[in-house]
Motif scaffolding. Structure first.
Motif, PDB file in Angstrom:
ATOM      1  N   PRO B 121       1.555  53.711  32.487  1.00 24.87           N
ATOM      2  CA  PRO B 121       2.517  54.149  33.524  1.00 24.87           C
ATOM      3  C   PRO B 121       1.891  55.129  34.505  1.00 24.87           C
ATOM      4  CG  PRO B 121       2.921  55.314  31.470  1.00 24.87           C
ATOM      5  CD  PRO B 121       1.795  54.357  31.190  1.00 24.87           C
ATOM      6  N   ILE B 122       0.900  54.659  35.222  1.00 21.89           N
ATOM      7  CA  ILE B 122       0.247  55.495  36.231  1.00 21.89           C
ATOM      8  C   ILE B 122       1.154  55.540  37.468  1.00 21.89           C
ATOM      9  CG2 ILE B 122      -1.733  55.553  37.808  1.00 21.89           C
ATOM     10  CD1 ILE B 122      -3.307  54.151  35.493  1.00 21.89           C
ATOM     11  N   PRO B 123       1.378  56.720  38.011  1.00 23.25           N
ATOM     12  CA  PRO B 123       2.269  56.799  39.178  1.00 23.25           C
ATOM     13  C   PRO B 123       1.804  55.859  40.299  1.00 23.25           C
ATOM     14  CG  PRO B 123       1.720  59.007  38.397  1.00 23.25           C
ATOM     15  CD  PRO B 123       0.895  58.048  37.606  1.00 23.25           C
ATOM     16  N   GLY B 124       2.710  55.025  40.765  1.00 20.72           N
ATOM     17  CA  GLY B 124       2.427  54.170  41.907  1.00 20.72           C
ATOM     18  C   GLY B 124       1.770  52.844  41.579  1.00 20.72           C
ATOM     19  N   VAL B 125       1.534  52.580  40.286  1.00 17.72           N
ATOM     20  CA  VAL B 125       0.760  51.392  39.933  1.00 17.72           C
ATOM     21  C   VAL B 125       1.545  50.096  40.165  1.00 17.72           C
ATOM     22  CG1 VAL B 125       1.346  51.146  37.483  1.00 17.72           C
ATOM     23  CG2 VAL B 125      -0.993  50.631  38.269  1.00 17.72           C
ATOM     24  N   ASP B 126       2.853  50.222  40.254  1.00 18.26           N
ATOM     25  CA  ASP B 126       3.678  49.036  40.457  1.00 18.26           C
ATOM     26  C   ASP B 126       3.808  48.765  41.957  1.00 18.26           C
ATOM     27  OD1 ASP B 126       5.334  46.913  40.134  1.00 18.26           O
ATOM     28  OD2 ASP B 126       7.077  48.091  39.467  1.00 18.26           O
ATOM     29  N   ASN B 127       2.910  47.986  42.479  1.00 20.24           N
ATOM     30  CA  ASN B 127       2.911  47.696  43.922  1.00 20.24           C
ATOM     31  C   ASN B 127       2.358  46.295  44.139  1.00 20.24           C
ATOM     32  OD1 ASN B 127      -0.056  47.699  44.588  1.00 20.24           O
ATOM     33  ND2 ASN B 127       0.133  49.711  43.613  1.00 20.24           N
ATOM     34  N   PRO B 128       2.543  45.707  45.314  1.00 18.48           N
ATOM     35  CA  PRO B 128       2.178  44.295  45.515  1.00 18.48           C
ATOM     36  C   PRO B 128       0.677  44.032  45.514  1.00 18.48           C
ATOM     37  CG  PRO B 128       3.603  45.106  47.303  1.00 18.48           C
ATOM     38  CD  PRO B 128       3.201  46.286  46.493  1.00 18.48           C
ATOM     39  N   LEU B 129      -0.147  45.063  45.586  1.00 18.12           N
ATOM     40  CA  LEU B 129      -1.593  44.837  45.635  1.00 18.12           C
ATOM     41  C   LEU B 129      -2.266  45.090  44.286  1.00 18.12           C
ATOM     42  CD1 LEU B 129      -2.420  46.508  49.078  1.00 18.12           C
ATOM     43  CD2 LEU B 129      -1.867  44.105  48.590  1.00 18.12           C
ATOM     44  N   THR B 130      -1.473  45.382  43.267  1.00 18.60           N
ATOM     45  CA  THR B 130      -2.019  45.642  41.930  1.00 18.60           C
ATOM     46  C   THR B 130      -1.674  44.481  41.007  1.00 18.60           C
ATOM     47  OG1 THR B 130      -1.874  48.021  42.233  1.00 18.60           O
ATOM     48  CG2 THR B 130      -1.982  47.217  39.958  1.00 18.60           C
ATOM     49  N   HIS B 131      -2.693  43.981  40.343  1.00 16.16           N
ATOM     50  CA  HIS B 131      -2.512  42.791  39.500  1.00 16.16           C
ATOM     51  C   HIS B 131      -3.172  42.989  38.150  1.00 16.16           C
ATOM     52  CE1 HIS B 131      -1.347  40.536  43.140  1.00 16.16           C
ATOM     53  NE2 HIS B 131      -2.370  41.139  43.736  1.00 16.16           N
ATOM     54  N   SER B 132      -2.654  42.247  37.189  1.00 17.36           N
ATOM     55  CA  SER B 132      -3.458  42.029  35.986  1.00 17.36           C
ATOM     56  C   SER B 132      -3.675  40.512  35.908  1.00 17.36           C
ATOM     57  CB  SER B 132      -2.773  42.592  34.741  1.00 17.36           C
ATOM     58  OG  SER B 132      -1.445  42.148  34.682  1.00 17.36           O
ATOM     59  N   LEU B 133      -4.512  40.075  34.981  1.00 22.05           N
ATOM     60  CA  LEU B 133      -4.878  38.657  34.961  1.00 22.05           C
ATOM     61  C   LEU B 133      -4.729  38.105  33.556  1.00 22.05           C
ATOM     62  CD1 LEU B 133      -6.035  36.123  36.289  1.00 22.05           C
ATOM     63  CD2 LEU B 133      -8.329  36.993  35.816  1.00 22.05           C
ATOM     64  N   ARG B 134      -3.703  37.277  33.391  1.00 23.25           N
ATOM     65  CA  ARG B 134      -3.488  36.692  32.076  1.00 23.25           C
ATOM     66  C   ARG B 134      -3.319  35.184  32.147  1.00 23.25           C
ATOM     67  NH1 ARG B 134       1.713  37.591  28.119  1.00 23.25           N
ATOM     68  NH2 ARG B 134       0.738  36.720  26.250  1.00 23.25           N
ATOM     69  N   ASN B 135      -2.759  34.708  33.254  1.00 26.30           N
ATOM     70  CA  ASN B 135      -2.415  33.283  33.308  1.00 26.30           C
ATOM     71  C   ASN B 135      -2.555  32.742  34.728  1.00 26.30           C
ATOM     72  OD1 ASN B 135      -0.153  34.302  34.641  1.00 26.30           O
ATOM     73  ND2 ASN B 135       0.983  34.477  32.710  1.00 26.30           N
ATOM     74  N   ILE B 136      -2.220  31.474  34.890  1.00 27.09           N
ATOM     75  CA  ILE B 136      -2.398  30.813  36.191  1.00 27.09           C
ATOM     76  C   ILE B 136      -1.590  31.487  37.306  1.00 27.09           C
ATOM     77  CG2 ILE B 136      -2.083  28.626  37.429  1.00 27.09           C
ATOM     78  CD1 ILE B 136      -4.123  27.923  35.508  1.00 27.09           C
ATOM     79  N   PRO B 137      -0.328  31.825  37.077  1.00 25.40           N
ATOM     80  CA  PRO B 137       0.396  32.516  38.161  1.00 25.40           C
ATOM     81  C   PRO B 137      -0.249  33.853  38.556  1.00 25.40           C
ATOM     82  CG  PRO B 137       1.940  31.567  36.598  1.00 25.40           C
ATOM     83  CD  PRO B 137       0.580  31.395  35.999  1.00 25.40           C
ATOM     84  N   ASP B 138      -0.741  34.610  37.579  1.00 20.33           N
ATOM     85  CA  ASP B 138      -1.457  35.855  37.905  1.00 20.33           C
ATOM     86  C   ASP B 138      -2.664  35.546  38.794  1.00 20.33           C
ATOM     87  OD1 ASP B 138       0.251  37.268  36.241  1.00 20.33           O
ATOM     88  OD2 ASP B 138      -1.177  37.361  34.567  1.00 20.33           O
ATOM     89  N   MET B 139      -3.408  34.520  38.393  1.00 19.74           N
ATOM     90  CA  MET B 139      -4.595  34.137  39.162  1.00 19.74           C
ATOM     91  C   MET B 139      -4.217  33.750  40.591  1.00 19.74           C
ATOM     92  SD  MET B 139      -7.155  30.921  38.467  1.00 19.74           S
ATOM     93  CE  MET B 139      -5.962  29.709  39.048  1.00 19.74           C
TER      94      MET B 139
END
Lengths: 567, 567
Positions: B121-139
Motif C-alpha cells: 500500500p504505497i501512497p499513490g500506487v493505484d494509478n493508470p500507469l502502474t501495472h503488475s504482470l500476471r496474465n494476458i490482460p495485464d500484458m
C-alpha cells in the motif's frame, strides 16, 4: 623420494603428472613422449584443419618448459621408451634426436600410450596422399597435402568421431567430400534409427555419403611438381603430388586428392605385451579398479586400457578423453599412497555433425541385444526450450530402460540445440542408479529461453512410466512394415499434415480432435495401430480408444522415428 | 461417473485436466477460469512485451474449444468460483459475463488458483500507469500504456524473475529503465556474490540499477490526450496518460512514464480459507504428499500451495511452472485412484538477464545459514567448453555441500553459455542423493564444441574433495578484507595480470611458475593466504607451500569471486 615415470604426455599422462606433483613436492616425476609435443589438444586437431581453431598454437596447451616451471616435471619429448624391464624396475629409452639409448629407474611406472589408428592392409593404401590423424605431426601433414596438392576432392573412410570431424573440416574448406562407411550407419554409439538424423544432415550439406561401402584398393597416380621460382614458389613446392583412384567394395571407382583413414583405433600395447603385462580379451592393457596393471608397480590409463563398463560390469574399451583424464588423476593418487577406485565407464560421447549434435550415454540397443539384456525403449521428439520462444529446435531423444526395474540402461539424443544437456542429465541419472519412475520428478531449469516446464527428460519418463504401468502399449517403428490383417493403421494427425503423400500406406485418417465423434468408424475386432507425428497425440488417441474398449497400440516416437530410421 | 472440478486453467489445472481425461474416458471434467484465457504461456508474457515473441497468439497454447475437442473438458472461462461448499460438495460459480450465479457439484475438486502479485500500500500506487504482470490482460495493458503514453522511461520495482524480465523487455524497446530493489542483490535464489555478475551485466546495458532502494510514494501527473482524428487516430487514443513522480527511500525523486510492481507473489488462498481448508505457516494451502488438502476430496497444486522442500523437508513456497505442471498431473492420478507422491521441490530456477543466465538449485548459503545447517562451499570459474574452440564463455559456479557427508546442498551458476546444463546436472545429482565424492566420477558429454574433458562439475568436485580430504585449506572472499598481521597475502599470478592496480592491497607477488625458486622469500611463521585469478593456480601454489612445510590457505574462486561479490 618416489620415482614416477610416465610414458605418454597427453591427457592421462599429463593429468597424472600434475596431480602427482600437487600431492608430493619431493617425488621425482619424469614424463617420456616419443613425439615432439606434450599435452596438446588432440580433440581439437580436426577443427584446426577446418579453420574453426585458427591458431595452431592454441592446440599446444603445455610445453616441456611450462610443465617444468609449474610442476617440476622432467618432460622428455622425442624420447621413446622402447622396453620395460620389470625386474630391474627400469625402462630403456631411445633418444630419437641423437639415437642414443639409456636406462631410467622407476618406483612406479604409468603407461599412457594411447591408441593408434587402425589402417587395414588395403592394397596401395601406403602412399603420400593417405593420412590418419592422431597427433600434431599428422595434422601438419594433412594441412600440407591440402595446401600443396590443390585438393578439390577428399575421401574419408570411417564414420566415427574423427571421420565425421574430418568430413566437416573438408566441407568447411570448400572441398568436395566422400564419406565411406562399411556399416549401415555413421556414429556407432547411437542406434541406426538415430543415426538417420545424421545421415540427412550430412547429405543436406552435399557430402557424398556412402553407407555399406568399403575401400578395396588404392592406386596412386603421382605427378611431380617443380617449384616455379619465378612465381615465388619455394623449394617446399617441389614435391610429389597427384591423385588417387579408389576402388570400392561395390566395384565403383572414385578419383580423389586426399584420403583419410579413420576406421578406428587400437590400444597401443606393444610395450605392455613385451613386458609380459596382462592383456585383456578385447586387446587392451588389463587394469584393476585402481588402474593398476598385473604388475603392482605399473599403472595404465586412457585409450590403451580395458576398463569396466558401468552398466554391464564387463571389460570394455572406451578411447575417450574424459575417462583418460580422470584415470590419470586417480593413478597418481594411488601411486602416492591414496586408495582411489575407478567407477567404470558409461561411454558418454557427443559429436558435432554440421549443425547437429549427436550424443549418447550407457548402452545402445545393439549392445543390449547382443548381450541378451532385457530392455524397453521410448522415443520423444520435443522442443529444446519453450516452443513459443525463438530458437527452439527439436530434440530427438531415445531412452533404453529395464522394463521390470525401470533402471536406465542408456540414452541417445540428436538435434541442433540442448542435446549435450539432455545426455548429461541422463549420464548423471544413470550413474546415480535412478529409475524412469524417479526421472519423472526431475526438477530441471526452466525459463522460456532454456527449457520447458515439462522437459524432454520428464516427457520421456512419463512415456516410459506409462509403458511400465500398462497405461501405454507400444509399437515400434520396425514393426510397422509388418502389420497383419488383424491390425488397422490409424493416423490421428490433421488431414493437412498428410498432404504430398506424407503418411503411411494403407492407413485410415481420423484426427485426434474428431476421434470421439467418429469412433464408431473403427472396428472393435481389430487392433488399432495409432500413429501421429511424434507420438504425443497418438497417446491421447490411444487412451481414448482403450478406455472405450478398443484394442490399440501407439507408435512410440511417431512417424518421425519411422522415417528417420530409413534415412 | 467421477465429477472433477478444476479451479484455474493454467499450468497445474490444465495439466490435471488433460491427464484426468487420458486416465478416464467417462469422468466429467469441468474447468473454471475467471479470466478470458486458459492454458496461456504465462512465462512468455515479458518476452512478448519486449518483442522476442512477436505474435500474441503464440502465447495462447490452448482454447476452450481445443480443450473440448481433444480432451472433452468443459472449459468455462469468465466463470469465477466464489465459494466452495464442502458439505454439499459443490462450488458456487459466478458467470462474469451475465452476472448470474450457479452451483456445480463435484466428487473431487482441484484448486489451481496460482499466486497474485504483491502490491504494497504505497501512497499513490493505484494509478493508470502502474501495472503488475500476471496474465494476458495485464500484458495487454502494459503494451497499451507503452504505445499510448510515449514511454521514454520505465521503472521496475523488484529484481526477481518478472522484474528482471520486464527490465530487459523495456531495454529491448529502447526505453530507459530504472530497476529498484530493496535488498542488496537481484535474483534472491543465488547468493550475493553470485548476483554480482548480474549487477554488472545489468549496469553494462545502461540500466539504472538501484540496490537497497525502496519505493516510498508515487505521484500521478495526468495529462489528457484527445484523439487527433485528422491524423487518423482512433478513439483509442483518447485517454488519460501523463507521467509519475516516484519518491524513493533515499528521498530522491524519479520521473517515469510507466511503473511495474514486481516485488513478489502471494498464494491465492481466499477460496481455500473461506472453505476452512488448512493454510500452512507460510500462507500457502496445506497439502500432503498426494497434493491433497485437509479435505480429502479437495486437491491443490501450483503456486498456491505449500510443498515439501527437498533438502530440508520443511514446508516451502515455490511459485514455479515445473512443479505446478508435475503436481497437476499427479493430482489427477490420485483423484482417479492412483497413488502418486510428490517428491519435494528443490526450487531449480533460471533467469536470462541480457546475455547472462543465472541459475540455481537446492538451498543457497543465506538459507543454510538461517536454518543453521553446516555447510562448506567451493567456487569454480572455468570455460563452458574447450577454451581453444570458438565461443567458450566462463561459467562461474558455486557449490554448497555438507563437509562431513559430502552431500550436495545446493548449486548456483552464472555465465553466457552452458549455465542451464550445469545446474541441471546438479539438480539431478542432488535429487539422486549424490555426494561430492561421486561427482568427481561424472562422465559428461565432451567434444570441444560442447564441454571439457574435465567439466566444470568435475572440477568443482575435485576442489570440494580436496577440502573434505584435507588436501586444501580454503579461505573465502569475505575473509580477505580481515586478514591479521600473522597472515601474508600472496598473489601467484603473472606480474602482467596485476597491471592497472588489478590486485589486492598489501599483497606480495610471486608467480606460481617461479615459486620453487623464490620460496625462501616467504616467511614460515606466517600463514600464507594465496590467491590467483580463479583459484586453480592458487591450488598448485598451495600444495607446493604446504608440502614444503608452510602454513597456507587458498582463496577459493580467486580474485574473480572476491571482485564480483562487490559488484
Amino acid at each position: 623420494m618416489t620415482k614416477i615415470v610416465i610414458i605418454g604426455g597427453v591427457a592421462g599422462g599429463a593429468s597424472a603428472a600434475a596431480r602427482a606433483r600437487r600431492l608430493s613436492e619431493d617425488a621425482e616425476i619424469i614424463m617420456f613422449e616419443r613425439g615432439p609435443f606434450v599435452s596438446f589438444a588432440n580433440c581439437g586437431l580436426p577443427y584446426h584443419i577446418g579453420g574453426d581453431i585458427q591458431e595452431r598454437s592454441q592446440l599446444l596447451l603445455q610445453t616441456p618448459e611450462s610443465f617444468l616451471a609449474r610442476f617440476n616435471v622432467d618432460v622428455r619429448v622425442m624420447n621413446e621408451v622402447v622396453a620395460i624391464n620389470r625386474h630391474q624396475k627400469t625402462v630403456t629409452v631411445k633418444n630419437l634426436l641423437d639415437g642414443s639409448d639409456y636406462q631410467q629407474e622407476y618406483d612406479f611406472l604409468l603407461l599412457s600410450p594411447g591408441a593408434a589408428p587402425v589402417v587395414p592392409p588395403i592394397p596401395g593404401v601406403d602412399n603420400p596422399l593417405t593420412h590418419s590423424l592422431r597427433n600434431i605431426p599428422d595434422m601438419d601433414k594433412i594441412i600440407q597435402t591440402i595446401k600443396m596438392n590443390n585438393v578439390e576432392h577428399a575421401t574419408v573412410v570411417g564414420g566415427g568421431f574423427i571421420g565425421l570431424e574430418m568430413m566437416e573440416a573438408f566441407h568447411q574448406l570448400g572441398i568436395k567430400t566422400t564419406l565411406l562407411e562399411l556399416s549401415d550407419q555413421v556414429m556407432t554409439p547411437v542406434d541406426r534409427e538415430m543415426a538417420g538424423f545424421a545421415h540427412e544432415e550430412i547429405r543436406n550439406h552435399g557430402v557424398d555419403l556412402r553407407l555399406g561401402t568399403a575401400l578395396s584398393s588404392v592406386e596412386y597416380i603421382p605427378q611431380s611438381s617443380i617449384a616455379n621460382q619465378d612465381a615465388g614458389e619455394s623449394s617446399e613446392h617441389q614435391h610429389l603430388n597427384g591423385h588417387l583412384i579408389l576402388t570400392l567394395s561395390d566395384s565403383s571407382q572414385l578419383k580423389t586428392d586426399i584420403l583419410i583413414m579413420a576406421i578406428g583405433v587400437r590400444p597401443e600395447t606393444t610395450l605392455a605385451e613385451q613386458a609380459g603385462l596382462q592383456i585383456g580379451a578385447l586387446g587392451g592393457i588389463y587394469t584393476n579398479e585402481h588402474m593398476q596393471t598385473s604388475d603392482p608397480s605399473i599403472y595404465a590409463v586412457g585409450d590403451a586400457v580395458e576398463e569396466q563398463d558401468f552398466v554391464t560390469g564387463a571389460q570394455t574399451l572406451v578411447p575417450l578423453a574424459g575417462p583418460a583424464n580422470r584415470q590419470g588423476r586417480m593413478a597418481a593418487d594411488n601411486m602416492l599412497g591414496r586408495n582411489e577406485s575407478y567407477q567404470g565407464t558409461q561411454g558418454t560421447a557427443i559429436c558435432k555433425i554440421f549443425d547437429l549434435a549427436v550424443a549418447s550415454t550407457g548402452k545402445n540397443e545393439k549392445q543390449l541385444k547382443r548381450d541378451n539384456i532385457t530392455y524397453e525403449k521410448v522415443y520423444v521428439h520435443t522442443a529444446s526450450h519453450a516452443s513459443y520462444y525463438p530458437g527452439a529446435e527439436t530434440v530427438s531423444f531415445k531412452m533404453l530402460f529395464d522394463p521390470l526395474t525401470g533402471k536406465i540402461l542408456g540414452a541417445q539424443a540428436v538435434g541442433k540445440d540442448g542435446v549435450d544437456k539432455r545426455i548429461d542429465v541422463m549420464a548423471v541419472a544413470q550413474r546415480a542408479g535412478m529409475t524412469v519412475e524417479q526421472l519423472q520428478h526431475l526438477e530441471l531449469t526452466y525459463a522460456p529461453p532454456y527449457g520447458s516446464a515439462k522437459d524432454v527428460i520428464n516427457q520421456a519418463a512419463f512415456v516410459a512410466n506409462n509403458m511400465v504401468k500398462g497405461d501405454a502399449t507400444a509399437i515400434h517403428f520396425d514393426e510397422i512394415d509388418n502389420l497383419t490383417d488383424d491390425q488397422l493403421l490409424l493416423d490421428v494427425r490433421n488431414p493437412a499434415e498428410r498432404e504430398n503423400g506424407n503418411h503411411l500406406a494403407n492407413d485410415v485418417n481420423i484426427s485426434v480432435d474428431q476421434l470421439r465423434q467418429r469412433i464408431d468408424e473403427l472396428p472393435k475386432d481389430k487392433e488399432i495401430v495409432i500413429y501421429c507425428q511424434v507420438g504425443l497425440r497418438g497417446n491421447v488417441a490411444y487412451r481414448q480408444l482403450v478406455n472405450n474398449g478398443f484394442k490399440a497400440k501407439n507408435l512410440i516416437g511417431g512417424l518421425r522415428t519411422y522415417l528417420y530410421a530409413k534415412a
